[in-house]
Design a protein around this motif. Structure first.
Motif, mmCIF file in Angstrom:
data_model
loop_
_atom_site.group_PDB
_atom_site.id
_atom_site.type_symbol
_atom_site.label_atom_id
_atom_site.label_comp_id
_atom_site.label_asym_id
_atom_site.label_seq_id
_atom_site.Cartn_x
_atom_site.Cartn_y
_atom_site.Cartn_z
ATOM 1 N N LYS A 156 0.828 -1.207 0.000
ATOM 2 C CA LYS A 156 0.000 0.000 0.000
ATOM 3 C C LYS A 156 0.861 1.255 0.000
ATOM 4 O O LYS A 156 1.759 1.397 0.822
ATOM 5 C CB LYS A 156 -0.909 0.030 1.230
ATOM 6 C CG LYS A 156 -1.952 -1.049 1.244
ATOM 7 C CD LYS A 156 -2.812 -0.934 2.481
ATOM 8 C CE LYS A 156 -3.832 -2.056 2.521
ATOM 9 N NZ LYS A 156 -4.629 -2.008 3.741
ATOM 10 N N ASP A 157 0.577 2.155 -0.939
ATOM 11 C CA ASP A 157 1.214 3.478 -1.017
ATOM 12 C C ASP A 157 2.737 3.408 -0.974
ATOM 13 O O ASP A 157 3.399 4.219 -0.322
ATOM 14 C CB ASP A 157 0.681 4.384 0.103
ATOM 15 C CG ASP A 157 0.810 5.863 -0.257
ATOM 16 O OD1 ASP A 157 0.763 6.180 -1.462
ATOM 17 O OD2 ASP A 157 0.962 6.685 0.660
ATOM 18 N N ASN A 158 3.312 2.418 -1.652
ATOM 19 C CA ASN A 158 4.767 2.263 -1.721
ATOM 20 C C ASN A 158 5.122 1.918 -3.166
ATOM 21 O O ASN A 158 4.839 0.811 -3.633
ATOM 22 C CB ASN A 158 5.235 1.169 -0.759
ATOM 23 C CG ASN A 158 6.743 1.130 -0.632
ATOM 24 O OD1 ASN A 158 7.464 1.512 -1.545
ATOM 25 N ND2 ASN A 158 7.207 0.650 0.507
ATOM 26 N N GLU A 183 18.251 3.922 -13.571
ATOM 27 C CA GLU A 183 17.913 4.750 -12.413
ATOM 28 C C GLU A 183 16.619 4.296 -11.752
ATOM 29 O O GLU A 183 15.622 4.071 -12.423
ATOM 30 C CB GLU A 183 17.783 6.212 -12.852
ATOM 31 C CG GLU A 183 17.558 7.172 -11.718
ATOM 32 C CD GLU A 183 17.561 8.615 -12.185
ATOM 33 O OE1 GLU A 183 17.774 9.482 -11.336
ATOM 34 O OE2 GLU A 183 17.344 8.876 -13.388
ATOM 35 N N VAL A 184 16.650 4.180 -10.423
ATOM 36 C CA VAL A 184 15.469 3.760 -9.661
ATOM 37 C C VAL A 184 15.208 4.757 -8.540
ATOM 38 O O VAL A 184 16.115 5.116 -7.791
ATOM 39 C CB VAL A 184 15.662 2.352 -9.047
ATOM 40 C CG1 VAL A 184 14.432 1.942 -8.247
ATOM 41 C CG2 VAL A 184 15.958 1.327 -10.128
ATOM 42 N N HIS A 185 13.959 5.204 -8.453
ATOM 43 C CA HIS A 185 13.480 5.986 -7.315
ATOM 44 C C HIS A 185 12.474 5.081 -6.614
ATOM 45 O O HIS A 185 11.481 4.670 -7.218
ATOM 46 C CB HIS A 185 12.798 7.274 -7.772
ATOM 47 C CG HIS A 185 13.733 8.257 -8.392
ATOM 48 N ND1 HIS A 185 14.424 9.184 -7.655
ATOM 49 C CD2 HIS A 185 14.116 8.453 -9.670
ATOM 50 C CE1 HIS A 185 15.178 9.913 -8.446
ATOM 51 N NE2 HIS A 185 15.006 9.479 -9.693
ATOM 52 N N ALA A 186 12.716 4.765 -5.351
ATOM 53 C CA ALA A 186 11.865 3.803 -4.630
ATOM 54 C C ALA A 186 11.400 4.373 -3.297
ATOM 55 O O ALA A 186 11.831 5.449 -2.885
ATOM 56 C CB ALA A 186 12.621 2.504 -4.408
ATOM 57 N N ASP A 187 10.531 3.610 -2.625
ATOM 58 C CA ASP A 187 9.941 4.007 -1.336
ATOM 59 C C ASP A 187 9.229 5.346 -1.435
ATOM 60 O O ASP A 187 9.360 6.208 -0.575
ATOM 61 C CB ASP A 187 10.999 4.051 -0.226
ATOM 62 C CG ASP A 187 11.409 2.670 0.228
ATOM 63 O OD1 ASP A 187 10.641 1.717 -0.008
ATOM 64 O OD2 ASP A 187 12.492 2.545 0.820
ATOM 65 N N MET A 188 8.445 5.518 -2.505
ATOM 66 C CA MET A 188 7.696 6.766 -2.707
ATOM 67 C C MET A 188 6.210 6.530 -2.484
ATOM 68 O O MET A 188 5.700 5.442 -2.771
ATOM 69 C CB MET A 188 7.892 7.273 -4.142
ATOM 70 C CG MET A 188 9.298 7.691 -4.453
ATOM 71 S SD MET A 188 9.445 8.357 -6.124
ATOM 72 C CE MET A 188 9.141 6.900 -7.107
ATOM 73 N N ASN A 189 5.523 7.568 -2.017
ATOM 74 C CA ASN A 189 4.070 7.496 -1.922
ATOM 75 C C ASN A 189 3.476 7.784 -3.309
ATOM 76 O O ASN A 189 4.197 8.055 -4.264
ATOM 77 C CB ASN A 189 3.532 8.434 -0.839
ATOM 78 C CG ASN A 189 3.736 9.909 -1.167
ATOM 79 O OD1 ASN A 189 3.954 10.293 -2.309
ATOM 80 N ND2 ASN A 189 3.677 10.738 -0.145
ATOM 81 N N ALA A 234 3.801 9.505 -8.894
ATOM 82 C CA ALA A 234 3.130 10.088 -10.057
ATOM 83 C C ALA A 234 3.999 11.167 -10.697
ATOM 84 O O ALA A 234 4.122 11.239 -11.930
ATOM 85 C CB ALA A 234 1.779 10.661 -9.653
ATOM 86 N N SER A 235 4.631 11.983 -9.882
ATOM 87 C CA SER A 235 5.507 13.035 -10.383
ATOM 88 C C SER A 235 6.736 12.448 -11.080
ATOM 89 O O SER A 235 7.087 12.861 -12.193
ATOM 90 C CB SER A 235 5.935 13.941 -9.225
ATOM 91 O OG SER A 235 6.824 14.923 -9.670
ATOM 92 N N LYS A 236 7.398 11.492 -10.452
ATOM 93 C CA LYS A 236 8.588 10.864 -11.046
ATOM 94 C C LYS A 236 8.243 10.109 -12.325
ATOM 95 O O LYS A 236 9.002 10.115 -13.290
ATOM 96 C CB LYS A 236 9.267 9.919 -10.052
ATOM 97 C CG LYS A 236 10.022 10.620 -8.967
ATOM 98 C CD LYS A 236 11.212 11.367 -9.543
ATOM 99 C CE LYS A 236 11.941 12.137 -8.473
ATOM 100 N NZ LYS A 236 12.923 13.069 -9.040
ATOM 101 N N LEU A 237 7.086 9.434 -12.333
ATOM 102 C CA LEU A 237 6.655 8.715 -13.531
ATOM 103 C C LEU A 237 6.439 9.690 -14.683
ATOM 104 O O LEU A 237 6.887 9.446 -15.810
ATOM 105 C CB LEU A 237 5.375 7.920 -13.248
ATOM 106 C CG LEU A 237 4.799 7.134 -14.409
ATOM 107 C CD1 LEU A 237 5.761 6.051 -14.871
ATOM 108 C CD2 LEU A 237 3.457 6.521 -14.010
#
Length: 80
Positions: free
Chosen positions: A34-36, A44-50, A55-58
Protein backbone atom coordinates in the motif's frame (compact mmCIF):
# COMPACT_ATOMS: atom_id res chain seq x y z
CA UNK A 1 12.77 8.09 -0.88
CA UNK A 2 15.59 5.83 -2.06
CA UNK A 3 17.54 6.67 -5.21
CA UNK A 4 19.97 4.20 -6.75
CA UNK A 5 21.22 2.75 -10.02
CA UNK A 6 21.07 -0.83 -11.26
CA UNK A 7 23.76 -2.67 -13.21
CA UNK A 8 21.68 -3.10 -16.37
CA UNK A 9 19.16 -1.18 -18.47
CA UNK A 10 17.02 -4.30 -18.96
CA UNK A 11 13.87 -4.48 -16.85
CA UNK A 12 13.04 -8.17 -17.18
CA UNK A 13 11.81 -8.48 -13.58
CA UNK A 14 10.67 -6.06 -10.90
CA UNK A 15 12.75 -4.64 -8.10
CA UNK A 16 12.88 -6.93 -5.01
CA UNK A 17 9.42 -7.43 -3.44
CA UNK A 18 7.74 -5.23 -6.10
CA UNK A 19 5.39 -5.99 -8.97
CA UNK A 20 5.44 -4.16 -12.28
CA UNK A 21 2.23 -2.16 -12.78
CA UNK A 22 3.14 -0.78 -16.20
CA UNK A 23 6.15 -0.50 -18.46
CA UNK A 24 6.55 1.87 -21.40
CA UNK A 25 9.92 1.62 -23.10
CA UNK A 26 12.61 2.05 -20.45
CA UNK A 27 10.14 3.44 -17.87
CA UNK A 28 8.35 1.21 -15.38
CA UNK A 29 6.04 1.87 -12.43
CA UNK A 30 6.30 -0.76 -9.71
CA UNK A 31 4.37 -1.23 -6.48
CA UNK A 32 5.34 -2.78 -3.18
CA UNK A 33 2.29 -2.86 -0.92
CA UNK A 34 0.00 0.00 0.00
CA UNK A 35 1.21 3.48 -1.02
CA UNK A 36 4.77 2.26 -1.72
CA UNK A 37 5.99 2.72 -5.28
CA UNK A 38 9.14 2.66 -7.37
CA UNK A 39 9.79 4.27 -10.76
CA UNK A 40 12.59 2.86 -12.88
CA UNK A 41 13.97 4.63 -15.94
CA UNK A 42 16.80 2.70 -17.51
CA UNK A 43 19.33 2.07 -14.73
CA UNK A 44 17.91 4.75 -12.41
CA UNK A 45 15.47 3.76 -9.66
CA UNK A 46 13.48 5.99 -7.32
CA UNK A 47 11.86 3.80 -4.63
CA UNK A 48 9.94 4.01 -1.34
CA UNK A 49 7.70 6.77 -2.71
CA UNK A 50 4.07 7.50 -1.92
CA UNK A 51 1.46 7.89 -4.67
CA UNK A 52 2.04 11.62 -5.24
CA UNK A 53 5.84 11.39 -5.51
CA UNK A 54 5.61 8.33 -7.75
CA UNK A 55 3.13 10.09 -10.06
CA UNK A 56 5.51 13.04 -10.38
CA UNK A 57 8.59 10.86 -11.05
CA UNK A 58 6.65 8.71 -13.53
CA UNK A 59 5.56 11.82 -15.43
CA UNK A 60 9.10 13.20 -15.49
CA UNK A 61 10.54 9.92 -16.75
CA UNK A 62 7.90 9.46 -19.46
CA UNK A 63 8.25 13.03 -20.71
CA UNK A 64 12.05 12.76 -20.76
CA UNK A 65 11.83 9.50 -22.72
CA UNK A 66 9.44 11.11 -25.23
CA UNK A 67 11.74 14.12 -25.63
CA UNK A 68 14.75 11.85 -26.20
CA UNK A 69 12.78 9.88 -28.79
CA UNK A 70 11.85 13.11 -30.60
CA UNK A 71 8.13 12.71 -29.86
CA UNK A 72 7.89 15.74 -27.54
CA UNK A 73 9.11 19.29 -28.06
CA UNK A 74 10.48 20.33 -24.67
CA UNK A 75 11.79 23.76 -25.64
CA UNK A 76 10.78 26.66 -23.43
CA UNK A 77 8.72 29.61 -24.73
CA UNK A 78 10.87 31.93 -26.79
CA UNK A 79 13.48 29.24 -27.39
CA UNK A 80 14.24 28.34 -31.00
Amino acid sequence: MLHYFTATMVTDKPEPRHRICTQIGLVSLQQRGKDNFAVRYGKEVHADMNYAFAASKLGEALMHQLACDGDLDNRMKGER
